[in-house]
Structure formats: structure tokens, C-alpha cells
Design an enzyme around this catalytic site. Structure first.
Site, short mmCIF file in Angstrom:
data_model
loop_
_atom_site.label_atom_id
_atom_site.label_comp_id
_atom_site.label_asym_id
_atom_site.label_seq_id
_atom_site.Cartn_x
_atom_site.Cartn_y
_atom_site.Cartn_z
N CYS A 1 -5.28 -3.04 2.90
CA CYS A 1 -4.78 -2.57 3.95
C CYS A 1 -6.18 -3.28 5.19
CB CYS A 1 -4.35 -1.92 4.42
SG CYS A 1 -3.32 -1.55 6.00
N LYS B 1 -9.44 2.48 -1.88
CA LYS B 1 -10.06 1.72 -0.40
C LYS B 1 -11.09 2.03 0.11
CE LYS B 1 -7.48 1.53 3.84
NZ LYS B 1 -5.89 1.97 4.35
N GLU C 1 0.86 -1.12 0.35
CA GLU C 1 0.11 0.48 0.00
C GLU C 1 1.04 1.23 0.30
OE1 GLU C 1 -3.45 2.53 2.84
OE2 GLU C 1 -1.96 0.20 3.90
#
Length: 560
Positions: A147, A111, A41
Site C-alpha cells: 500500500c 510494510k 493488503e
């Protein structure tokens, strides 16, 4: 299809350097015949870049780097984390994973779950993803997450719960495997929690899970890497070394729709839980602080003869080399002969340069100058702290004169209850043991002697003598604090487990002791507010991840 999961150690803001590292990884993957390279990330900017994201030139530099990486892709496809612009309403950018192949952008995924707890502040900068889609790549439906998306509601401490489970949503849309590009910080129990969480996804979804995590350290936050591949049977079949750049390779079996190991070689072993694991994290944090800030000076440590400064000096000598560490011991009339001797023995064992500067005459001069305005008062905390501040001033003077980097030596127990002196022993640029409780300091010192060095480096007398600040005659820490076994358990429950006073008492602690300790913790926030950055080793460290008001009355008014 050959897939490589690689963990890199970016430097926040070094977009050019990070891009070079990414392209080097891509070139090697290409030469090794890898079909898909997966990187962590926000590897272009480094994570967390914080308010650098608010700088338009910084964002534009990231976007330009994205283009450079896209154009460099050839036969080997690359999936990497970076920011991408938001052209609509909301925040100015997304936290994204970009897939490139043959010099072109193949897909972008944003995300979804943006954490705003502990050290995380993603929602401050990024617009969340609002739609789910799988990425069709060479006949494989990739379920790409970033994540927090994969953690869903399985964090070490569940600060809040999410309604949406991105991995499950992607599985429903026909994903053949789940990929997670991550920048997930280290804690002492994160490895076990991470494995359990990833394996739970594999079991629940009956899909392979590929995980690529950042490694290295940024100021106070350490990243362990711990990259791994898990098959649909929830078996870990590929791992990497921790706290260092590394990669592992896998094979995607199209017929079985499963990942398989490239070889049957044994996998790297993650450090054992406890002092060994924390030691590796601290080494990473200290080493990267020096490397990434470009510090070429030596480290400076004030040696008291006590366990905390002994541990800091030992770690510094191991990480930086003994020739790059200078220690100063500053005895007073209250210092025991043993403490001075222990400092000398430790310096000899480590091979570090040691200077002795007595503060007796300086302390006498200060007290003499103050005797008129202190008239009618007895020896107390002011005189005790004065000694610490004299030492702190001497250390800072030496640091300024020679450009040395002063390390603070306080532990978590002391910082928690305010058993540390502002502008004294709290002086310094980085606290490397500030997230270790006193009991953990002792454990690490013993482990270093017995397991790491396999000989006595930290003097046994330092380890076994009763802890004392030695700021008045016959002083012991136990004069004003509970035994550290008791104190540390109360602190752990209050700070990390977020237990209430009633819950802590119910766990077997005395009510008056709990009340006294918690008041000390809350009322000493003003000291911690001014402390040096502390390397984060636990789920709740003092620093950017713990935000407690200095001016408040909850502690005064909150009764059992």
C-alpha cells in the site's frame, strides 16, 4: 508464468469467512492454471481493523488463518496480506505480505511506510520494516511493497514526506517487477492519481508494476478495487471492474522480463468522474453496510420534499429495492404544498411505501407548554429546531417499533456550517450523502434523471426550487448562507485543500464571507462529533479522518 491480480471484499473481523474466500480464489486460480495469485493488503483481517489488533485472541486467529492458507497452497503460489507477529522490541505485529507455495511459507515482506494521516493509523499498531530485500520466486526477483510503500510522496494531499522510496530501493536491489498489495480507499479523484502514481513508478524504474487493491466498504470507508497491471513502458494492460470483487490475468515473459496481457479483450471502464463515480461508491457503501452488519430490516427515510432527502431515498431504493424502503413525510404549518406533493410524487416514481404524519399539533403542544418560560421572546432558532427534533423523534420511534434502519439526509455543506439539527434531522445510523456538497447533490440528482434512469424520477420541481428548511414562513437557505456555488468553493478550499483564510480570499472570495463561513465550520464541530458515520468520498471527509478540537480558541484569535 501466468499471474492473477485479484481484488476481494473482506469483512473486518470475519477471519473464517475471509479465509474461505481466499481459499476459494486459490482453488479457482489452481484450476485455471495460474502460477501466482496476488491478493490485497490485510485481506485476512479486513482493513482497517483498528483496535481489534489490540485483542490477543484476534491476532492469534489471524496467525492461525495464515497457517491454513499456507498449507492449502499447491502448484499455484499465493501472495496475500495479513498480520505477522513481531518477536522483537516495538509493536506487537507487522503488516505483512506472505508468499506461499506447495504448502510452505516461501517469504514474508513487511510494510515500510506506515501512514498516520486522514483515516490511516498504521503506526499505532504495526512495527515498520527496516530492511529491503527482493524475493526470488521461480527465477523472478519480486519487489514486493504494501500500500503506502508505493505511494511514497505522491498522495492526493501530501500530509508528510518520506525519506525512503521502497519501490526504488527494491529496483536498486535488482527487482524484475514491482508488486503492491493494497487497501487504498476511494476518493473522487483517486483513480486518476493512482494511475499517474503507478505509471510514474513504471517509467522511473523501467519496471512492470502489479497492483492489487481491496474492494468493498467498511463502515464509512469505501474501497474501489481498481486493480491493474502496468508494463515497463507505463502502459496499463490489464484492469478490473470497480467496487466489486474481480480479477485480471497477465503473462510474465521471462525472455523480455515484461508482463503481457493474456488476451486483447477490452478492459473494464472505470466510472466517469463526478456524480456517476460518487454514485457507484455510495451504492457500494450502503449495500455493504447492510450486508456486512447482517441488517435485514428496511431502510427508513424522512422525506421533506427537498433535494437531499429525495436523493437519499432514490439511492436507497436503487440499492436495496423499493420494497425495502419506507419514507415518512412530516409537514408542518410552514411546509409548502409543493413539498408535500413532491414527496408523494417521488415515492410514487420510486415505488416506495410513504406515510404522512403532520407535526402541526405536536409543534403547537410543545410551544404551548413552553410559552410561559419562553415569555417575552420571539420566534427563533429554538422553535425552528424544535420542529426538526419532533420529526427526528417520530422517525426514531418508527425505526424502534419496526426495526427499520434510519438514514440521515444531511449533505457536506450543511454539516460543515452547522445547518443541521442535533437530535433532529441528524438522527440516523448512516449518512450516505454527508460527503457531497450541496452543489454535488444537485448534480447527482440531475444526472440520475438524465443519464441513469433516463426519465424523471426525482421531481424537477424538487431539483429547481430554491433550497429551504421550511421551518419558518418564506424561509430560504440563502437568507443565512451564501449561494451554494460560493459556499461550497470556500468549504472545499478550507476542508480538502487545507487553504488558509488569506489563500481563500486571494482566490476571489470576499473577506467577511470567508471569515463568517470558517467560523461556522470550526464552531460546529460539536455537532459533527455526534453525527452518524458518513461515507467517505473525498480526500477529507467529516469523520474518522478529520480530527478537529471542539474546545479551542485558534478560530477566535486567528485574524486575517
Amino acid at each position: 508464468m501466468k499471474i492473477r491480480l485479484e481484488q476481494l471484499n473482506p469483512i473486518i473481523g470475519d477471519i473464517e469467512g475471509n479465509t474461505t474466500a481466499i481459499l476459494q480464489s486459490l482453488d479457482k486460480a489452481e484450476s485455471d492454471g495460474i502460477d501466482l495469485l496476488i491478493l490485497p493488503e490485510l485481506v485476512v483481517a479486513g482493513y482497517p481493523a483498528q483496535d481489534l489488533y489490540e485483542n490477543s485472541s484476534f491476532r492469534e486467529a489471524c496467525y492461525a488463518a495464515n497457517e491454513k492458507i499456507l498449507l492449502a497452497s499447491k502448484k499455484t503460489a499465493i501472495l496475500f496480506g495479513s498480520i505477522t507477529p513481531n518477536q522483537g522490541y516495538g509493536r506487537k505485529m507487522y503488516n505483512s505480505a506472505l508468499l506461499a507455495s506447495e504448502g510452505k511459507l516461501h517469504s514474508v515482506v513487511h510494510k515500510t511506510l506506515l501512514p498516520t494521516y486522514d483515516v490511516f493509523d498504521d503506526f499505532r499498531y504495526f512495527e515498520p520494516n527496516k530492511e529491503f530485500k527482493c524475493v526470488d520466486f521461480d527465477g523472478i526477483n519480486l519487489g514486493i511493497t504494501i500500500c503506502e510503500d508505493i505511494w511514497y510522496n505522491e498522495n492526493e494531499v501530501q500530509y508528510h514526506t518520506y525519506e525512503s522510496d521502497p519501490a526504488a530501493r527494491l529496483a536498486e536491489l535488482g527487482a524484475d517487477l514491482i508488486i503492491n498489495v493494497s487497501a487504498s480507499p476511494y476518493t473522487g479523484s483517486k483513480h486518476e492519481n493512482r494511475k499517474r502514481m503507478l505509471q510514474n513508478h513504471a517509467k522511473k524504474l523501467n519496471l512492470p508494476v502489479l497492483y492489487s487493491n481491496q474492494t468493498g466498504s467498511h463502515t464509512d470507508i469505501v474501497f474501489d478495487g481498481d486493480t491493474m497491471g502496468i508494463n515497463s513502458r507505463a502502459e496499463i494492460i490489464a484492469t478490473t471492474r470497480s467496487f466489486t470483487p474481480d480479477y485480471c490475468d497477465l503473462i510474465w515473459n521471462f525472455e523480455k522480463k515484461e508482463i503481457e496481457p493474456v488476451s486483447n479483450l477490452s478492459q473494464p471502464v472505470y466510472p466517469r468522474k463526478g456524480p456517476e463515480r460518487h454514485f457507484e461508491a455510495i451504492k457500494c457503501g450502503l449495500s455493504d453496510y447492510f450486508k456486512k452488519t447482517g441488517i435485514t430490516a428496511r431502510a427508513l427515510v424522512g422525506l421533506s420534499g427537498g433535494i437531499d432527502s429525495a436523493l437519499v431515498c432514490t439511492i436507497a431504493a436503487d440499492v436495496l429495492g423499493p420494497e425495502n424502503v419506507v419514507a415518512i413525510t412530516m409537514p408542518s404549518e410552514f411546509s409548502s404544498e409543493g413539498s408535500v406533493n413532491d414527496s408523494q410524487l417521488l415515492a410514487k416514481n420510486l415505488g416506495v411505501e410513504l406515510h404522512e404524519v403532520s407535526i402541526e399539533s405536536l409543534f403547537s403542544e410543545f410551544t404551548d407548554k413552553l410559552k410561559t418560560i419562553f415569555e417575552g421572546t420571539g420566534f427563533g432558532v429554538a422553535e425552528e429546531n424544535l420542529q426538526s427534533r419532533i420529526r427526528g423523534t417520530l422517525l426514531m420511534a418508527y425505526s424502534n417499533k419496526f426495526g427499520h434502519f434510519l438514514l440521515t439526509t444531511g449533505n457536506k455543506s450543511e454539516y460543515a456550517v452547522g445547518y443541521a439539527t442535533l437530535y433532529g434531522d441528524m438522527n440516523g445510523a448512516l449518512g450516505i450523502i454527508g460527503d457531497l456538497y450541496k452543489t454535488e447533490v444537485f448534480e447527482m440528482a440531475k444526472w440520475l434523471n438524465s443519464d441513469y434512469f433516463e426519465k424523471e424520477i426525482i421531481p424537477e420541481n424538487t431539483i429547481h426550487k430554491p433550497p429551504s428548511a421550511e421551518l419558518r414562513p418564506d424561509q430560504k437557505d440563502s437568507d443565512s448562507l451564501p449561494d451554494y456555488e460560493v459556499l461550497d468553493n470556500i468549504l472545499y478550499r478550507y476542508i480538502e485543500l487545507l487553504e488558509t483564510p488569506r489563500q481563500i480570499v486571494a482566490a476571489g472570495h470576499q473577506k467577511d464571507v470567508v471569515s463568517d463561513v470558517l467560523r461556522l465550520v470550526d464552531f460546529n464541530e460539536f455537532k459533527r462529533y455526534q453525527a452518524a458515520p458518513i461515507l467517505k468520498l473525498s480526500s477529507k471527509s467529516f469523520g474518522s479522518g478529520r480530527r478537529w478540537p471542539i474546545v479551542q480558541r485558534w478560530t477566535l484569535n486567528n485574524k486575517f
